[in-house]
Design an enzyme around this catalytic site. Structure first.
Site, mmCIF file in Angstrom:
data_model
loop_
_atom_site.group_PDB
_atom_site.id
_atom_site.type_symbol
_atom_site.label_atom_id
_atom_site.label_comp_id
_atom_site.label_asym_id
_atom_site.label_seq_id
_atom_site.Cartn_x
_atom_site.Cartn_y
_atom_site.Cartn_z
ATOM 1 N N SER A 68 0.918 -1.108 0.005
ATOM 2 C CA SER A 68 0.073 0.015 -0.045
ATOM 3 C C SER A 68 0.784 1.258 -0.182
ATOM 4 O O SER A 68 2.036 1.120 0.627
ATOM 5 C CB SER A 68 -0.907 -0.269 1.384
ATOM 6 O OG SER A 68 -1.910 0.949 1.176
ATOM 7 N N ASP A 69 0.350 2.358 -0.731
ATOM 8 C CA ASP A 69 0.979 3.475 -0.530
ATOM 9 C C ASP A 69 -0.115 4.515 -0.799
ATOM 10 O O ASP A 69 -1.175 4.458 -1.295
ATOM 11 C CB ASP A 69 2.048 3.671 -1.770
ATOM 12 C CG ASP A 69 3.170 4.851 -1.519
ATOM 13 O OD1 ASP A 69 4.074 4.806 -0.820
ATOM 14 O OD2 ASP A 69 2.831 5.790 -2.351
ATOM 15 N N GLN A 70 0.436 5.928 -0.125
ATOM 16 C CA GLN A 70 -0.575 7.125 -0.342
ATOM 17 C C GLN A 70 0.234 8.442 -0.592
ATOM 18 O O GLN A 70 1.209 8.482 -0.127
ATOM 19 C CB GLN A 70 -1.169 7.200 1.288
ATOM 20 C CG GLN A 70 -2.204 8.125 1.377
ATOM 21 C CD GLN A 70 -2.691 8.093 2.799
ATOM 22 O OE1 GLN A 70 -2.216 8.550 3.433
ATOM 23 N NE2 GLN A 70 -3.869 7.777 2.866
ATOM 24 N N GLY A 105 -2.974 3.634 -2.655
ATOM 25 C CA GLY A 105 -2.852 2.491 -3.635
ATOM 26 C C GLY A 105 -3.011 1.149 -2.598
ATOM 27 O O GLY A 105 -2.536 1.165 -1.812
#
Length: 193
Positions: A68-70, A105
């Site tokens: 995950s990424d933000q 994501g």
């Protein structure tokens, strides 16, 4: 034995995944998170989420690896984590009275079947009008340098907002649990057994 691996060193993502009450391992992937020239926020979070999970894939065969990424998107610019307290205060001052969009994501790699899924979820934050002293006090108390947008919704960040808009509030913290649960069920790992 757990089949789940979280590709993240974030304690906030671990706290979210803990809510599913499923055993999992975690490891922090070391990848370059620098945006590519002209890369859209959506492409960036897709690429980084998948890269984080892929970084662990060789070491975790027969597993489901979550990446995950933000990023924050404001005034047409993609913003990541602030470099220092001055940058955090400047971001929050710019956000005062405005809407900021967050894109998170999510990637899930099934190393057993050599397949993956990637998506992004959006969530909007409408900031109330903030005074300089409030911003300074907030940054001093929370030191949100590890958070895109310079705040932590799961802490005192909630005091900065007028309202929140989106489908899954976990997205704002950094892990879209509703979508993840759907994917886990489809992969045969139902959190409810």
């Amino acid at each position: 034995m757990s089949r789940l691996v979280l590709a993240s060193g974030s304690r906030f993502r671990r706290q979210l995944l803990d809510r599913l009450d499923m055993p999992y391992a975690w490891a922090s992937p070391d990848i370059d998170e620098t945006p590519r020239p002209g890369e859209s926020p959506q492409s960036l979070v897709h690429r980084l989420s998948l890269a984080k999970a892929q970084h662990l894939a060789d070491d975790w065969p027969e597993h489901l690896i979550i990446g995950s990424d933000q990023v924050a998107v404001f005034a047409g610019r993609t913003l990541g984590k602030p470099a220092d307290e001055a940058a955090a205060r400047a971001q929050l001052a710019a956000f005062s009275g405005h809407r900021v969009s967050f894109l998170t994501g999510l990637a899930l790699i099934d190393t057993r079947h050599a397949r993956h899924r990637v998506c992004h979820e959006g969530y909007d934050v409408i900031f109330r009008r903030l005074e300089d002293r409030e911003i300074a006090r907030y940054v001093e108390r929370e030191c949100p340098l590890d958070s895109a947008g310079s705040f932590r919704m799961e802490g005192l960040g909630i005091t900065l907002f007028e309202r929140l808009e989106g489908d899954d509030p976990n997205t704002l913290i950094g892990l879209p649990l509703i979508r993840l649960c759907q994917w886990l069920r489809e992969a045969g790992e139902d959190p409810l057994g």
